[in-house]
Design an enzyme around this catalytic site. Structure first.
Site, short mmCIF file in Angstrom:
data_model
loop_
_atom_site.label_atom_id
_atom_site.label_comp_id
_atom_site.label_asym_id
_atom_site.label_seq_id
_atom_site.Cartn_x
_atom_site.Cartn_y
_atom_site.Cartn_z
CB CYS A 1 -13.21 16.28 -2.23
SG CYS A 1 -13.87 15.33 -0.88
CD GLU B 1 -12.47 18.07 1.83
OE1 GLU B 1 -12.10 18.70 0.81
OE2 GLU B 1 -13.22 17.07 1.81
CE LYS C 1 -23.59 29.50 1.57
NZ LYS C 1 -24.30 28.82 0.47
CD GLU D 1 -11.26 19.65 -6.62
OE1 GLU D 1 -11.60 20.83 -6.43
OE2 GLU D 1 -11.33 18.77 -5.76
#
Ligand code: TXE
Length: 493
Positions: A285, A251, A176, A386
């Site tokens: 990331c 992750e 997905k 983040e």
């Protein structure tokens, strides 16, 4: 816009069960570049069921490793054949520059080749149990049905880091991609079909997480969920999976320190810090979003960074003159803007960027300029959370111990960098930093042969390298007595 079916279930391309569809938008100008299916929960369950059947009764898990490896190699060949088309699609979908997209496709080709080779040389382990009448072997088997969920920043790369080892291991799967960037994954699945992946082995679902998340994760039919994305989504998936004792690999991004000592080569450091944070507009990331700089050079360093940042040419990723593209969506730009406002309200000193570009040529896209905050500290959320945009925060240190303490003072632990001319110090700092990847005098690089993943809140498990294959394998110990005898434990009276 005519729409080809974009769900792939049990070897057939189909539309969503309820006819649902989603516009896919080019973030450079907000034009609709494609329409894809928006699957229902029932479609997702059908995909899981197809993968389950293909695993339990299909040939793939038992296909000799050399044959599976040959299929991976064929996928790599087909990716190379269609490289330019794929790069263009990735740019239209994500906004990244064509140059970046080409690098991504080349990395995807390498990852398929790497796992084709690795799978082919894997061997069982013979264990000496101290009894010549026992043959003891440790063998690796595919873990089973895998759900592979990917985000929007490296759509093809991140799904490939999952599909390649899963196929090599003999698993079956439902992939997905992010609902924001599904296009390159559709092409990859078509290429896998062309390369001879049997029906049911690789299924493709397009939809938002809200629509199909439970069908993909809250089920005993799935053996492994491999997820790359935001921390909130990942931890919620892990909670759901725990009810079924499903294996989960996560992750979840990072808040990565780039530590610069005063003895480093100044110009190289400025260049690498700049690239490490503003590449792909910070939507990486492992982006080096926290500059941690030795006090004695900090003012000059920030001034040099600002001068370079203001020259970065952003624009449509299809335009060769653009050095970086727009953010992935207008919604994501809103999020980045809210972090800029937060940084200002927290007292960080805005030294460049911090406002949408005013040139009308950027008006329809989700562009945002490189932004730098100086004099930051750890009380600021812009330093600890983040932001996933082109935002660099600057913190200063005076001693090595302070640099390490600052570098580790984050809930995340995906990646970190250290720049110094002193090799012993570089080693000390690299070992002290709690991160899955540490670069010494470099930033941002990886190779399919070395593991990738995070400490702490950045997740668990590893992608790439031999460990990346092991994620998709179960370990089985086979104890075979070739001279059976009674145990003699109970005497039978
Ligand atoms: O990610 P989500 P979003 C970070 C970045 C970003 C934040 C949120 O900080 O701002 O995450 O981004 C699917 N069950 N990263 O909202 O929601 C979803 O459809 C199953 C870091 O885009 O985590 C998509 O395919 N699946 C990251 C994928 O999860 C679900 C890269 C990721 O989406 C689901 C990108 C559910 N309940 C953003 N809900 C990195 N680690 O590199 C969503 N999804």
């Amino acid at each position: 816009m005519t729409m080809q079916p974009s769900l792939y279930i049990d070897g057939k391309w189909v539309h969503a069960g309820d006819g649902g569809a989603r516009d896919i938008v080019n973030p450079a100008d907000s034009s609709v570049v494609a329409v894809v299916d928006e699957a229902t929960a029932a479609d997702a369950s059908a995909a899981v069921a197809a993968a389950r059947t293909a695993f339990d009764s299909g040939p793939w898990p038992h296909t000799p490793i050399a044959e599976r490896a040959a299929v991976l190699d064929r996928i790599a060949d087909l990716l190379a054949r269609d490289r330019d088309e794929l790069a263009r699609i990735e740019t239209l979908d994500t906004g990244k520059t064509l140059r970046e997209s080409h690098i991504d496709i080349d990395d995807v080709i390498s990852v398929f080749r790497y796992y084709a080779n690795l799978a082919a040389v894997e061997a069982d382990r013979i264990v000496d149990v101290g009894d010549p009448t026992v043959i003891s072997r440790v063998v690796r088997e595919p873990v089973g049905v895998c759900v592979l969920i990917a985000p929007w920043n490296y759509p093809l790369l991140q799904i490939a880091w999952k599909i390649a080892p899963a196929l090599a291991a003999g698993c079956t799967m439902v992939a997905k991609p992010s609902e924001v960037t599904p296009l390159s994954t559709i092409v990859l699945v078509r290429l896998a079909e062309e390369a001879g992946v049997p029906a049911g082995v690789l299924n493709l679902i397009q939809a938002s997480g809200a629509a199909v998340g439970a069908a993909l994760t809250d089920t005993p039919d799935v053996d492994l969920i491999s997820f790359t994305g935001g921390a909130a989504t990942g931890t919620s998936i892990a909670r759901t999976a725990a009810a079924h004792a499903t294996r989960v690999a996560l992750e979840l991004g990072g808040k990565n320190p780039h530590i610069v000592f005063a003895d480093t080569d100044f110009d190289i450091a400025v260049d690498r810090v700049l690239t490490g944070v503003f590449m792909h507009s910070g939507q990486v990331c492992s982006s080096g979003t926290r500059l941690i700089i030795e006090e004695s050079i900090a003012d000059d360093f920030v001034a040099a960074l600002v001068a370079r940042a203001e020259k970065i040419r952003f624009g449509d990723g299809l335009d060769d003159a653009s050095e970086t593209g727009p953010l992935v969506s207008l919604a994501h730009r809103d999020k980045v803007e809210s972090y800029v406002a937060l940084g200002i309200s927290e007292g960080a000193e805005l030294v460049t960027g911090g406002a949408r570009p005013t040139d009308p040529k950027y008006a329809a896209g989700s562009f945002y300029p490189p932004t730098i905050f100086d004099h930051c500290d750890r009380s600021m959320r812009v330093v600890t959370e983040e932001t996933f945009g082109p935002i660099l925060t600057v913190e200063r240190f005076s001693t090595e111990a302070q640099a390490i303490e600052l570098g580790n003072d984050t809930p995340y632990g995906l990646a970190a960098g250290v720049r110094t001319a002193d090799p012993a110090r570089a080693e000390r700092v690299a070992r002290a930093l709690r991160a899955g990847t540490v670069w010494i005098n470099d930033f941002g690089f990886y190779t399919p042969a070395a593991e990738w993943g995070g400490f702490k809140k950045s997740g668990n498990g590893r992608e790439l390298g031999p460990t990346g294959l092991a994620e998709y394998q179960e370990i089985k110990h086979i104890w075979n007595s070739i001279s059976p005898s009674v145990a003699g434990w109970f005497n039978g009276e």
